[in-house]
Design a protein around this motif. Structure first.
Motif, short mmCIF file in Angstrom:
data_model
loop_
_atom_site.label_atom_id
_atom_site.label_comp_id
_atom_site.label_asym_id
_atom_site.label_seq_id
_atom_site.Cartn_x
_atom_site.Cartn_y
_atom_site.Cartn_z
N ALA A 90 0.64 4.30 -2.64
CA ALA A 90 0.54 5.71 -2.23
C ALA A 90 1.66 6.54 -2.86
O ALA A 90 1.42 7.67 -3.32
N ASP A 125 0.65 9.67 -5.05
CA ASP A 125 1.02 11.01 -4.56
C ASP A 125 1.92 11.77 -5.54
O ASP A 125 2.06 12.98 -5.43
N GLN A 150 0.84 -1.21 0.00
CA GLN A 150 0.00 0.00 0.00
C GLN A 150 0.87 1.26 0.00
O GLN A 150 0.50 2.28 -0.56
#
Ligand code: NAD
Length: 473
Positions: free
Chosen positions: A72, A76, A68
């Motif tokens: 991210a 991002d 995860q």
């Protein structure tokens, strides 16, 4: 121009030798990456082997957290990443964005996959269960058409299964993957993910490396065969996602206006450089004239150009070798006098690997442009009469990757799908892959599967543990 380093054992490193990476839209160098050989590969494999000792013992939750974190990091930084992807791969910004967000989404979704133990026998005599154990160090080799998606679809299931990985991007498109490597350097434990770059000759070194346990490869069928041969020395496990010559079948009840645009993009997305693009479009004779006209009309509204420019729908071919191959197929069609609805007539010379949108009007079934995987902005439209005939024609291929049926009668669509010799068939859509459904080719389109639990299993061995309950010891 920026230098992009490799990720080995948790550090960004280079060896002082560099490979240039070109932007296919203008043939200018956009970055450099290390040109690695046996020494760097040995270091990466040794790091992956060391990391495997601990990583294999981690819990599902720990692995999920790391994966995860990868999702991210990509999400991002999506803005920077999609622009970089367009500059090395050529695809329009909107499609590059889809790839970056798609890769982040795939990682997040696949982090939730689990391989639970299966009880085979549970009675007075025995308790027997099958557990899945990670195969070890994985060698991942990826192509240039979806460099980020393909890298993530190798790295993520390897980590989720408890393996470590050494990944080699295509020498044509390594930049975005190496930027992601930098972003995840401190997210993944050192040595679990190693990314090294080099020319094609690095591939066989990976395939034959004695300390790599499994190869997961996406690329051409020709290279897939070499990989199978190279991996045979020590019987490495292999997963091969290879080429395709996918057929779309349009039944006479399809709404011409509604399907024209969808059919167009099923062939021309990513400039046709998609393994699961529609590469042969069979249209029933009753709607052939109207639908071919509607597709050709829609094609006029699509701009071919630099993917970083607003309004571009179809970017350049990714590299010179593939550009020359697509032009050769178009030339062959011209030499044979096949009819073009669009394309074929323009001179594609100039800077950048641009090929005009090319749609052919019912060329013969054995034309090279129909029988071979074009992997470019080319769409042969083919007329058919009966369902039995079109199924036979669609199946008459050494490939068996995917296909589609377009019809209002979805039962009929499923009936046809069940007779197609491919790993995936869509009814009324194209190119949809779910993180939870297996994706793999029949015949020479592949070996094994990716995605879903079936894909995850390919990174493991089954181990059966049996306890004899009524034993006297
Ligand atoms: P390719 O086979 O030329 O190269 C793929 C990768 O293999 C590159 O990283 C390359 O450096 C490496 N390589 C080259 N020679 C090697 C060797 N002898 N041993 C080991 N590795 C080697 O493929 P490509 O031209 O990059 O990609 C286009 C092909 O990929 C098309 O045929 C397409 O259909 C296929 N593809 C398949 C899928 C799928 O999921 N089935 C997805 C995308 C692309």
């Amino acid at each position: 121009m920026t230098d992009y380093k490799n990720l080995i054992d948790g550090e960004m490193v280079d060896n002082g030798e560099w490979l240039d990476v070109l932007n296919p839209a203008n043939e200018q160098v956009v970055g450099r990456v290390p040109a690695c050989g046996k020494d760097e590969l040995d270091r990466a494999v040794a790091a992956a082997r060391r990391a495997f000792k601990d990583w294999r013992k981690t819990s599902q939750e720990e692995r999920q957290k790391v994966v995860q974190g990868i999702a991210a990091a990509i999400k991002d930084n999506a803005d920077e990443l999609f622009r970089l992807l367009t500059s090395e791969q050529g695809k329009p910004h909107a499609q590059a964005q889809q790839e970056i967000y798609g890769a982040a989404g795939l990682a997040a979704a696949q982090s939730t996959l689990t391989l639970d133990d299966v009880v085979n026998q549970d009675d007075d005599q025995r308790l027997s269960r099958t557990r899945r154990v990670p195969v070890g160090v994985v060698g991942g080799i990826v192509p240039w058409n979806f460099p980020v998606m393909m890298a993530i679809q190798k790295i993520v299931p390897a980590l989720v299964a408890g393996c470590t990985i050494v990944l080699k991007p295509s020498p044509f498109t390594p930049l975005t993957t190496l930027r992601i490597a930098e972003l995840i350097k401190d997210v993944v434990p050192a040595g679990t993910v190693n990314i090294i770059t080099g020319e094609d000759h690095l591939g066989p070194m990976i395939t034959e490396h004695p300390d790599i346990d499994k190869i997961t490869f996406t690329g051409s069928t020709a290279t897939g065969k070499k990989i199978m041969e190279g991996a045979s020395g020590d019987l490495k496990r292999i997963t091969l996602e290879l080429g395709g010559n996918d057929a779309s079948i349009v039944l006479p009840d399809a709404d011409v206006e509604k399907v024209a645009e969808q059919l167009f993009w099923s062939s021309f997305s990513n400039a046709g450089q998609v393994c699961i693009a529609a590469k042969r479009v069979y249209i029933h004779k009753d709607i052939y004239d109207d639908l071919s006209k509607a597709i050709a009309e829609y094609a006029k509204s699509v701009v071919v150009g630099d993917g970083s420019q607003q309004g571009t729908g179809v970017g350049p071919i990714q590299n010179k070798k593939q550009y020359d191959r697509v032009l050769e197929l178009i030339q062959d069609a011209k030499d044979n006098g096949y009819k073009f609805l669009t394309g074929g007539d323009k001179d594609p010379s100039g800077t950048g690997y641009y090929v005009p949108i090319t749609i052919l009007d019912n060329p013969p079934e054995d034309a090279r442009i129909v029988a071979e995987e074009q992997f470019g902005p080319v769409m042969p439209l083919l007329k058919f009469d009966s369902i039995d005939e079109v199924i036979e024609r669609a199946n008459n291929s050494e490939y068996g990757l995917a296909g589609a049926v377009w019809t209002k009668d979805t039962d009929k669509g499923v009936e046809i799908a069940e007779q197609l010799e491919t790993g995936t068939v869509w009814i009324n859509e194209f190119m949809h892959l779910s993180p939870f459904s297996p994706f793999g080719g029949h015949k020479q389109s592949g070996f094994g599967a990716e995605y879903g639990v079936d894909g995850l299993k390919e990174f493991t061995y089954p181990q059966v543990i049996t306890v004899k309950r009524d034993a006297v010891v």
